[in-house]
Design an enzyme around this catalytic site. Structure first.
Site, short mmCIF file in Angstrom:
data_model
loop_
_atom_site.label_atom_id
_atom_site.label_comp_id
_atom_site.label_asym_id
_atom_site.label_seq_id
_atom_site.Cartn_x
_atom_site.Cartn_y
_atom_site.Cartn_z
CD1 TRP A 192 35.79 49.94 35.35
CD2 TRP A 192 34.11 48.44 35.40
NE1 TRP A 192 35.87 49.17 34.21
CE2 TRP A 192 34.85 48.24 34.22
CE3 TRP A 192 33.02 47.62 35.65
CZ2 TRP A 192 34.53 47.26 33.29
CZ3 TRP A 192 32.69 46.63 34.73
CH2 TRP A 192 33.45 46.45 33.57
CG ASP A 273 32.73 44.12 39.89
OD1 ASP A 273 33.41 43.11 39.64
OD2 ASP A 273 32.72 45.13 39.14
CE LYS A 309 40.86 44.08 35.31
NZ LYS A 309 40.96 45.39 34.80
N1 KET Z 1 34.73 45.12 37.49
C1 KET Z 1 35.65 46.07 37.73
C2 KET Z 1 35.60 46.81 39.03
C3 KET Z 1 36.64 46.32 36.78
O1 KET Z 1 37.53 47.25 37.07
C4 KET Z 1 36.66 45.61 35.57
C5 KET Z 1 37.66 45.92 34.53
C6 KET Z 1 35.69 44.62 35.38
C7 KET Z 1 34.73 44.41 36.36
C8 KET Z 1 35.57 43.78 34.15
O2 KET Z 1 36.67 43.18 33.68
P1 KET Z 1 36.52 41.91 32.69
O3 KET Z 1 37.71 41.96 31.84
O4 KET Z 1 35.22 42.06 31.95
O5 KET Z 1 36.50 40.73 33.58
N2 KET Z 1 38.33 46.98 34.55
C9 KET Z 1 39.42 47.41 33.66
C10 KET Z 1 39.25 47.13 32.21
C11 KET Z 1 37.97 47.62 31.63
O6 KET Z 1 37.58 48.77 31.83
O7 KET Z 1 37.33 46.81 30.92
C12 KET Z 1 39.74 48.87 33.94
O8 KET Z 1 39.06 49.52 34.77
O9 KET Z 1 40.73 49.37 33.38
#
Ligand code: KET
Length: 464
Positions: A192, A273, A309
């Site tokens: 990511w 993660d 998510k």
């Molecule tokens: N870890 C991974 C692997 C991840 O894909 C995301 C979010 C997060 C943590 C953090 O999400 P949060 O909303 O802070 O709990 N991924 C999606 C959104 C982004 O990039 O912020 C994405 O990959 O589209």
């Protein structure tokens, strides 16, 4: 534009004495908008001539758009009706609308009623403790590890509510920076995109371990093991608990055992993660199996969780940082330090999302309803995955094997399209996706699969 000219003389040795700070590389002459700042050093003094109407922020360059969230901005600016946003990993309905889970709506109504009652008592907008809402912290650790996990019973889990997955990872990174100075984090190649930013900003050095094999469009398991083995003892190894982002390729249960073996042999510290619990298999328990396997071996583990998510709480910023330790005493100390790190960063976390999670996870009837909705969301993604594969493989007569689409899991498909091909997807077909070739199947509908198949086939065969 007419402007007055101001001369400033300041001590060279203490540039902060003036409100203008000078970047080393700008010594001699700096361009400030339309005017030029000139300064010269003579006998320990700098004298400057500057137009007073020029911003102090002139020297700050434009930041590039975020590789993931910037895609949504570009999507919003596109006026073509056929446009499709497969950039950000956010669940959409078959009608491509954002989805608020029914269980969240229910809890929302209940919590509003509860807030009203509390408002009458006049106490509901108090600060949360630095570590967050106690009921949330209990629920989130239980969801991750299983309520009867010995680590919970033995009070070896330090849990602190975080600002969703990102903020929780950042807190974990701050802990590493402060108490393991010089330690490195190994991250998967690819990963990511924000992982690198998080560790960079926390000043934690990182390097990559092999993960994705473009030849097989699968896991480079041998490379992964070799690289983890080669890292110096005590390295932090960042692992995606399930539904690896961006590849959608997870180790098998047998491979997880072997990964745990080398991490244990090398005295490394796993840092999970967990942003997609429930989204890989549809089952919350199954998707936590990797973390539980490490904890069951008695290993000390860091885990960042997100509810963006799986509960659709993207904007509530609700998640947690957990440190599973080998003793309750060290867990208590670690928790005290996590709080100490959080306090100057954001003081204490917001309450709303925490109440929703605590209520959903802590109320059996709501918990069951969530699990059913989780399965429904994961099921819809599986259906579009299948339909996309069927459409591509029946349309593409070149003989290319597209079966990797079906092997990948979770929200994403890693298409193997390169940057030029991804650009073609956007510029010609109005399909918005990240430039590493990742598409979010959560943003795709059955009705759009044929269109997407045409776009992928064209981009793959006609653009190099
Ligand atoms: N870890 C991974 C692997 C991840 O894909 C995301 C979010 C997060 C943590 C953090 O999400 P949060 O909303 O802070 O709990 N991924 C999606 C959104 C982004 O990039 O912020 C994405 O990959 O589209």
């Amino acid at each position: 534009m007419a402007s007055a000219v101001l001369s400033i003389a300041t001590q060279c040795v203490s540039p902060n004495a003036s409100s203008l700070s000078i970047n080393e590389t700008h010594k001699g002459k700096a361009k400030l908008g339309g005017s030029t700042l000139r300064f010269s050093k003579s006998s320990g003094r700098i004298s400057m001539t500057v137009a007073v109407n020029v911003s102090r922020f002139e020297g700050i360059p434009m930041a590039p758009p975020d590789p993931i969230l910037g895609v949504s901005e570009a999507f919003r600016a596109d006026t073509n009706d056929v446009k499709l946003n497969l950039g950000v990993g956010a669940y959409r309905t078959e009608e491509l609308q954002p989805y608020v889970l029914n269980v969240v709506k229910k809890v929302y109504v209940l919590s509003l009623m509860a807030e009203n009652l509390m408002l009458e008592r006049g106490d509901n907008k108090e600060y949360l403790p630095i570590e967050g809402l106690a009921a949330f912290n209990k629920a989130t650790a239980e969801l991750l590890l299983g309520a009867d996990n010995p680590a919970i019973k033995e009070q070896r889990v330090a849990t602190v509510q975080g600002l969703s997955g990102t903020g929780s990872l950042r807190l974990g990174a701050a802990l590493i920076e402060r108490y393991f100075p010089g330690s490195k984090v190994l991250i998967s190649a690819p990963t990511w995109g924000n992982h690198k930013n998080i560790f960079n900003d926390a000043r934690v050095p990182w390097s990559e371990y092999r993960y994705y094999d473009p030849r097989t469009v699968g896991l480079d398991f041998e490379g992964m093991i070799e690289d983890i083995k080669a890292a110096p003892e005590g390295t932090f190894v960042l692992l995606h608990g399930c539904a690896h982002n961006p590849t959608g390729i997870d180790p098998t249960p047998e491979q997880w055992e072997k990964i745990a073996d080398v991490i244990q042999q090398k005295n490394h510290i796993p840092f999970f993660d967990v942003a997609y619990q429930g989204f890989a298999s549809g089952s919350l328990d199954e998707d936590a199996a990797s973390v539980r396997l490490f904890v069951a071996r008695g290993m000390e583990v860091l885990v960042a969780q997100s509810y963006s998510k799986n509960l659709g709480l993207y904007a509530e910023r609700i998640g947690a940082m957990n440190v599973i330790s080998s003793s309750s005493e060290s867990a208590t100390r670690v928790k005290s330090q996590l709080k100490r790190l959080a306090r100057p960063m954001y003081s204490n976390p917001p309450v709303h999302g925490a109440r929703i999670v605590a209520n959903v996870v802590g109320t059996p009837v709501l918990f069951d309803e969530w699990k059913a909705e989780m399965e429904m969301m994961a099921g819809r993604i599986k259906n579009v995955r299948q339909k996309l594969y069927d459409s591509i493989s029946s349309k593409d007569k070149s003989g290319k094997d597209w079966s990797f689409i079906l092997k990948q899991i979770g929200m994403f498909s890693y298409t193997g399209l390169n940057k030029n091909q991804s650009d073609n997807m956007t510029n010609k077909w109005h399909v918005y996706m990240t430039k590493d070739g990742r598409i979010s199947l959560a943003g795709l509908s059955l009705a759009k699969c044929e269109y997407l198949a045409d776009a992928i086939i064209d981009s793959y065969h006609n653009v190099s």
